[in-house]
Design an enzyme around this catalytic site. Structure first.
Site, PDB file in Angstrom:
ATOM      1  N   HIS A   1       1.060   2.151  -7.664  1.00 51.52           N
ATOM      2  CA  HIS A   1       0.604   3.186  -7.827  1.00 51.52           C
ATOM      3  C   HIS A   1       1.514   4.174  -8.723  1.00 51.52           C
ATOM      4  O   HIS A   1       2.591   4.372  -8.631  1.00 51.52           O
ATOM      5  CB  HIS A   1       0.280   4.130  -6.677  1.00 51.52           C
ATOM      6  CG  HIS A   1      -0.543   5.127  -6.412  1.00 51.52           C
ATOM      7  ND1 HIS A   1      -0.079   6.348  -6.734  1.00 51.52           N
ATOM      8  CD2 HIS A   1      -1.853   5.432  -6.370  1.00 51.52           C
ATOM      9  CE1 HIS A   1      -1.126   7.282  -6.887  1.00 51.52           C
ATOM     10  NE2 HIS A   1      -2.071   6.901  -6.504  1.00 51.52           N
TER      11      HIS A   1
ATOM     12  N   GLU B   1       2.006   7.342  -8.318  1.00 54.01           N
ATOM     13  CA  GLU B   1       2.884   8.217  -7.556  1.00 54.01           C
ATOM     14  C   GLU B   1       4.397   7.332  -7.224  1.00 54.01           C
ATOM     15  O   GLU B   1       5.287   8.004  -7.227  1.00 54.01           O
ATOM     16  CB  GLU B   1       2.263   8.684  -6.656  1.00 54.01           C
ATOM     17  CG  GLU B   1       3.039   9.714  -5.741  1.00 54.01           C
ATOM     18  CD  GLU B   1       2.406  10.152  -4.332  1.00 54.01           C
ATOM     19  OE1 GLU B   1       3.139   9.893  -3.304  1.00 54.01           O
ATOM     20  OE2 GLU B   1       1.369  10.445  -4.312  1.00 54.01           O
TER      21      GLU B   1
END
Length: 284
Positions: free
Chosen positions: A127, A129
């Site tokens: 991901h 993030e």
């Protein structure tokens, strides 16, 4: 048929802020090229609308290095630390729309890592993030996505560990994963960095799914928090459906279905939620 719409559904604070920043830059900078580093949020409808207005998505470092002018908006998920350095070296103008909750994790990781602690990020390594978060560690850093991965992690006993989480991670799964880091083996400091919007959505979605006959989760195909909502609801309601827009809604509901629940991920626009809600109420 009765429909229950989750109160906490759709854009969260961080997503609203990021999307508003891009539209604001479009208005303020007529004639200037606007870019986002990565999709501003994980919602194909929003990204497509921005593309129609001339906003281009930079997909990686190599693409970024080819940009010589314009304004780059940093997505809500945040970016790797070195990306800032590349933009500054190229003299690019940028606007940081990183979610403040994500920024807080960057600060925690940077500080605790500088103090000699091993960093463990509970989340998905793929991901964006999490990819950004790990770049702020100056020492050992690990990413684990499950209690099983935590159990198999090779970290010496007595190690000082700081544990943080991807903001959109499953709350229950985070606790189960953290429990694998026994205080008898390590010196553990746990910072629950799952954002309040995520916790609210997950708790509410689980409660609704437990009492309805069918559950609809609306979210982008690549939206982590939407996928987590689907996982949670599926455990409580066998008739759980994951869709991106009204076009994906092909329900074959048993006649016994009288109560339908609807929730949506933090990257889902309000108009899509309303379309689905109105359709279900009208058709069924």
């Amino acid at each position: 048929m009765e429909v229950i719409l989750a109160e906490h559904a759709g854009f969260c604070f961080g997503v609203t802020r990021a999307v508003d920043v891009v539209y604001d830059q479009i208005k303020k900078n007529k004639g200037k090229k606007i870019y986002t580093y990565g999709p501003i949020i994980h919602n194909e409808t929003v990204v497509a609308d921005l593309e129609k207005q001339g906003v281009s998505v930079i997909e990686g470092v190599e693409e970024l290095k080819k940009v010589t002018e314009g304004i780059v908006v940093i997505r809500s998920h945040g970016i790797r630390k070195e990306i800032y350095e590349i933009m500054e070296a190229q003299g690019l103008e940028y606007v940081d729309a990183t979610c403040p909750f994500v920024k807080r994790i960057h600060d925690i990781v940077e500080k605790e890592s500088a103090n000699g602690k091993t960093i463990v990020v509970v989340g998905s390594a793929k991901h964006p993030e999490v990819d950004g978060i790990v770049s702020y560690a100056t020492g050992p850093v690990f990413v684990v996505e499950s209690p099983e991965e935590a159990e198999n992690l090779k970290v010496s006993e007595g190690t000082e560990i700081c544990i943080v989480s991807q903001t959109t991670f499953n709350t229950n799964k985070f606790q189960e994963t953290v429990d694998k880091f026994s205080d008898t083996r390590y010196n553990v400091n746990v910072v629950n960095t799952i954002c309040s919007a995520t916790e609210e959505r997950q708790t509410e979605a689980e409660a609704i799914a437990a009492k309805v006959d069918a559950m609809i989760v609306i979210g982008g195909a690549h939206s982590s928090n939407s996928r987590k909502l689907y996982e949670i609801c599926s455990k409580k309601c066998a008739n759980t459906y994951f869709i991106q827009t009204l076009d994906d809604l092909h329900l074959e509901l048993p006649k016994a279905v009288k109560l339908v629940g609807i929730t949506a991920g933090a990257s889902t626009p309000k108009n899509i939620i309303e379309e689905v809600q109105n359709h279900v109420r009208t058709i069924f």
